[in-house]
Design an enzyme around this catalytic site. Structure first.
Site, mmCIF file in Angstrom:
data_model
loop_
_atom_site.group_PDB
_atom_site.id
_atom_site.type_symbol
_atom_site.label_atom_id
_atom_site.label_comp_id
_atom_site.label_asym_id
_atom_site.label_seq_id
_atom_site.Cartn_x
_atom_site.Cartn_y
_atom_site.Cartn_z
ATOM 1 N N PHE A 114 0.836 -1.204 0.000
ATOM 2 C CA PHE A 114 0.000 0.000 0.000
ATOM 3 C C PHE A 114 0.871 1.255 0.000
ATOM 4 O O PHE A 114 0.701 2.166 0.790
ATOM 5 C CB PHE A 114 -0.940 -0.006 1.204
ATOM 6 C CG PHE A 114 -2.174 0.842 1.019
ATOM 7 C CD1 PHE A 114 -3.024 0.642 -0.059
ATOM 8 C CD2 PHE A 114 -2.496 1.833 1.929
ATOM 9 C CE1 PHE A 114 -4.163 1.414 -0.232
ATOM 10 C CE2 PHE A 114 -3.635 2.619 1.780
ATOM 11 C CZ PHE A 114 -4.467 2.406 0.689
ATOM 12 N N LYS A 122 6.675 -6.376 -12.398
ATOM 13 C CA LYS A 122 7.168 -7.028 -13.607
ATOM 14 C C LYS A 122 7.636 -8.461 -13.357
ATOM 15 O O LYS A 122 7.525 -9.313 -14.226
ATOM 16 C CB LYS A 122 8.327 -6.218 -14.197
ATOM 17 C CG LYS A 122 7.925 -4.852 -14.721
ATOM 18 C CD LYS A 122 9.085 -4.111 -15.336
ATOM 19 C CE LYS A 122 10.005 -3.524 -14.287
ATOM 20 N NZ LYS A 122 9.407 -2.406 -13.548
ATOM 21 N N GLU A 145 16.998 6.383 -9.902
ATOM 22 C CA GLU A 145 17.210 6.015 -8.510
ATOM 23 C C GLU A 145 18.635 6.389 -8.092
ATOM 24 O O GLU A 145 19.499 6.665 -8.937
ATOM 25 C CB GLU A 145 17.016 4.507 -8.324
ATOM 26 C CG GLU A 145 15.655 3.992 -8.735
ATOM 27 C CD GLU A 145 14.555 4.391 -7.751
ATOM 28 O OE1 GLU A 145 14.885 4.757 -6.605
ATOM 29 O OE2 GLU A 145 13.368 4.350 -8.137
ATOM 30 N N ASP A 161 15.715 -3.075 -16.758
ATOM 31 C CA ASP A 161 14.285 -2.776 -16.693
ATOM 32 C C ASP A 161 13.620 -3.029 -18.045
ATOM 33 O O ASP A 161 12.566 -3.666 -18.137
ATOM 34 C CB ASP A 161 14.086 -1.321 -16.259
ATOM 35 C CG ASP A 161 12.626 -0.894 -16.292
ATOM 36 O OD1 ASP A 161 11.844 -1.399 -15.471
ATOM 37 O OD2 ASP A 161 12.270 -0.058 -17.148
ATOM 38 N N LYS A 181 10.695 -5.996 -19.497
ATOM 39 C CA LYS A 181 9.525 -5.618 -20.284
ATOM 40 C C LYS A 181 9.513 -6.343 -21.635
ATOM 41 O O LYS A 181 8.452 -6.723 -22.132
ATOM 42 C CB LYS A 181 9.486 -4.097 -20.457
ATOM 43 C CG LYS A 181 9.269 -3.372 -19.132
ATOM 44 C CD LYS A 181 9.456 -1.873 -19.237
ATOM 45 C CE LYS A 181 9.242 -1.202 -17.884
ATOM 46 N NZ LYS A 181 9.467 0.261 -17.936
#
Length: 349
Positions: free
Chosen positions: A9, A129, A213, A224, A228
């Protein structure tokens, strides 16, 4: 009614909760989506469960003012302290929104969360992912076996529908190639270098703006984009490829001289994820490529993402949009929830 449990959350989960609160009437009247949040479990922010529904406004107030959902008011029926697996397995939620902080190298804990939900016949929407890139075949089979829905629209281009758009609106075409700029950080750096900044200066600026980052390895080395590419291969090309088996080269050795030489030749460097189907074989790669300046992907600048589908009937179709952002990623989860409701309404699940 769809009873939702959030596992994780943070900003994305809260963005979706806010959308569900703000647009409750519209979602019910336009899409028959009556979503009720019954549980939240977060490793850092605590856990709260109420079988007949939590007050979302009070839930958001508790987490934003105190950082802990367990400061939600004590009311009859409220249970606090359940861990993620207990929330998945032992609450009355039928939809798990899985938005934990997950290690993309291992896909955990999101893979275990998806597996546990599907084994219980519960549906999952996620922006992680790892489960799709590393365990697509197993998890999609498990979901189908148990009559559960699995949505992961936000895993490739956040709220830009890079997965559902080709499935829904390019149906009937054979897609022979997919290539795209799927990482905004690297595209921003390359764009800044085209303005005369060094790689180091461009990276520092990306960090200051929040695009990169503190440790930018996952972005600048192409990892990354590689995850994908694996998702696109498995979902759109029907051929699961482990992300670790996809050749990958990033932009960390890109120099200002290389960028300037390309510009002199009327070309531009872009880090592209590429998935090709040739003679029935699907291959994937991630690497910087030199594009002609008039190539549609060469014109994509800054932190914007873009993806190009080569179709046998429609020709090349390009989609551009934001590849990150809390509200955008929260919207990607909403896309999946609406699709889940449509399928449920037509008795497909």
């Amino acid at each position: 009614m769809t009873k939702i449990a959030f596992v994780g959350f943070g900003g994305v989960g809260q963005a979706l909760a806010e959308i569900l609160l703000e647009r409750k009437g519209q979602l019910e009247s336009c899409y028959s989506l009556d979503a009720e949040v019954v549980a939240v479990s977060d490793m850092m922010k605590g856990a709260v469960y109420k079988p007949d529904g939590l007050n979302v406004a009070q839930l958001l107030e508790a987490v934003r003012e105190t950082g802990n959902v367990e400061n939600y008011p004590d009311e009859p029926g409220v249970v606090k302290g359940l861990n993620s697996m207990e929330t998945i397995q032992h609450t009355n939620a039928d939809m798990i929104v899985e938005v934990t902080f997950t290690d993309v190298e291992t896909g955990q804990p999101a893979i275990d969360h998806c597996r546990a939900a599907f084994e219980k016949g519960k549906s999952v929407v996620t922006t992680n992912k790892g489960p799709v890139a590393l365990a697509y075949k197993e998890l999609s089979g498990l979901a189908e076996k148990n009559g559960a829905y699995w949505g992961f629209e936000g895993t490739v281009m956040s709220g830009t529908p890079a997965l559902r758009m080709p499935i829904a609106t390019l149906a009937g075409n054979e897609i022979t190639e997919i290539k795209g700029i799927l990482n905004g950080t690297t595209n921003y750096i390359l764009t800044e270098m085209e303005k005369g900044n060094s790689y180091e200066a461009a990276l520092q600026k990306a960090k200051e703006l929040g695009y990169a980052e503190a440790d930018p390895t996952n972005d600048v080395e192409g990892y990354d984009a590689r995850y994908k590419a694996a998702i696109l291969s498995g979902y759109l090309m029907g051929t699961p490829i482990s992300s670790k088996d996809i050749p990958c080269k990033g932009i960390s050795d890109m120099t200002l001289e290389m960028v300037n030489e390309a510009l002199k030749d009327n070309k531009k460097w872009r880090l592209l994820a590429q998935v090709k189907k040739e003679n029935g074989e699907v291959t994937a790669s991630v690497e910087p490529q030199l594009l002609d300046a008039d190539d549609p992907l060469a014109g994509v600048t800054g932190a914007t993402n873009a993806i190009l589908y080569e179709c046998d009937l429609a020709g090349p179709i390009m989609l551009t949009g934001a590849g990150a952002g809390l509200k955008e990623t929260g919207f990607s989860l909403l896309i999946d929830l609406i699709d889940y409701q449509r399928q449920k309404t037509t008795a497909k699940i």
